[in-house]
Enzyme design. Structure first.
Site, PDB file in Angstrom:
ATOM      1  N   GLU A  68       5.439   4.267  -6.439  1.00  0.00           N
ATOM      2  CA  GLU A  68       4.030   4.386  -6.831  1.00  0.00           C
ATOM      3  C   GLU A  68       3.214   5.038  -5.724  1.00  0.00           C
ATOM      4  O   GLU A  68       3.688   5.206  -4.594  1.00  0.00           O
ATOM      5  CB  GLU A  68       3.463   2.988  -7.117  1.00  0.00           C
ATOM      6  CG  GLU A  68       3.542   2.082  -5.878  1.00  0.00           C
ATOM      7  CD  GLU A  68       2.977   0.680  -6.086  1.00  0.00           C
ATOM      8  OE1 GLU A  68       3.221   0.091  -7.158  1.00  0.00           O
ATOM      9  OE2 GLU A  68       2.289   0.195  -5.167  1.00  0.00           O
ATOM     10  N   HIS A 108       5.600   5.681  -2.392  1.00  0.00           N
ATOM     11  CA  HIS A 108       6.305   4.683  -1.591  1.00  0.00           C
ATOM     12  C   HIS A 108       7.117   3.739  -2.476  1.00  0.00           C
ATOM     13  O   HIS A 108       6.772   3.503  -3.632  1.00  0.00           O
ATOM     14  CB  HIS A 108       5.350   3.895  -0.694  1.00  0.00           C
ATOM     15  CG  HIS A 108       4.242   3.197  -1.437  1.00  0.00           C
ATOM     16  ND1 HIS A 108       3.149   3.878  -1.895  1.00  0.00           N
ATOM     17  CD2 HIS A 108       4.069   1.895  -1.792  1.00  0.00           C
ATOM     18  CE1 HIS A 108       2.331   3.025  -2.494  1.00  0.00           C
ATOM     19  NE2 HIS A 108       2.869   1.811  -2.465  1.00  0.00           N
ATOM     20  N   CYS A 122       2.248  -7.705   3.366  1.00  0.00           N
ATOM     21  CA  CYS A 122       1.549  -6.464   3.034  1.00  0.00           C
ATOM     22  C   CYS A 122       0.055  -6.741   2.986  1.00  0.00           C
ATOM     23  O   CYS A 122      -0.403  -7.604   2.236  1.00  0.00           O
ATOM     24  CB  CYS A 122       2.041  -5.921   1.698  1.00  0.00           C
ATOM     25  SG  CYS A 122       1.171  -4.416   1.195  1.00  0.00           S
TER      26      CYS A 122
HETATM   27 MN    MN Z   1       1.683   0.185  -3.364  1.00  0.00          MN
END
Ligand code: MN
Length: 155
Positions: A68, A108, A122
């Protein structure tokens, strides 16, 4: 003490399983049709007082996150396991305590090793745009790059 002082939140970790009190593993992506395998998501910090959110993702061995891109950035810190990530046109081997950023509008994907899971924190904007998957033409362009083709094939 200011009037708006709030109670801190403390969630104890059970690190063997990389889980935290009162933090439920969720589906990684809610959208129907998102292509991924063996990924869980735990939201560790999400608060109206913060402009960011911190999530913990775990990809089971052989699994992968969706391919995405989007306007918002990611800042990733690997906590456990081993794997590789595609960021833009480059593939990187990653392991515990490695840091990597994903710039805006950059393709990515994260893949766990065949024999190890991959767990990472993240950091993202709390308010952010939705991820876009590659169109057929965009996927074709990515597949023309040998390193990317091998990566996407899980090799
Ligand atoms: Mn992402």
């Amino acid at each position: 003490m200011p009037d708006d002082a709030a109670t801190p939140t403390l969630r104890r970790a059970t690190l063997e399983g990389y889980s935290w009190d009162d933090v439920e593993p969720r589906r990684y992506r809610e959208e129907p049709g998102a292509l991924f395998e063996g990924v869980t998501r735990q939201v560790l910090f999400s608060d109206p007082g913060l402009q960011g959110e911190l999530r913990y993702f775990e990809v089971s061995s052989g699994g992968y996150s969706s391919l995405e891109r989007h306007a918002h950035m990611h800042a990733v810190l690997v906590l456990r396991g081993a794997g590789r990530c595609l960021v833009g046109e480059a593939v990187y081997a990653i392991g515990p305590h490695d840091l990597i950023t994903v710039p805006p509008w950059t393709w990515h994907q994260f893949r766990a090793a065949a024999d190890q899971k991959l767990g990472f924190l993240c950091l993202v904007d709390a308010e952010r745009d939705k991820p876009a998957a590659p169109s057929a033409a965009e996927r074709e362009a990515l597949m023309r790059l040998p390193a990317v083709r091998e990566f996407l094939a899980g090799r």
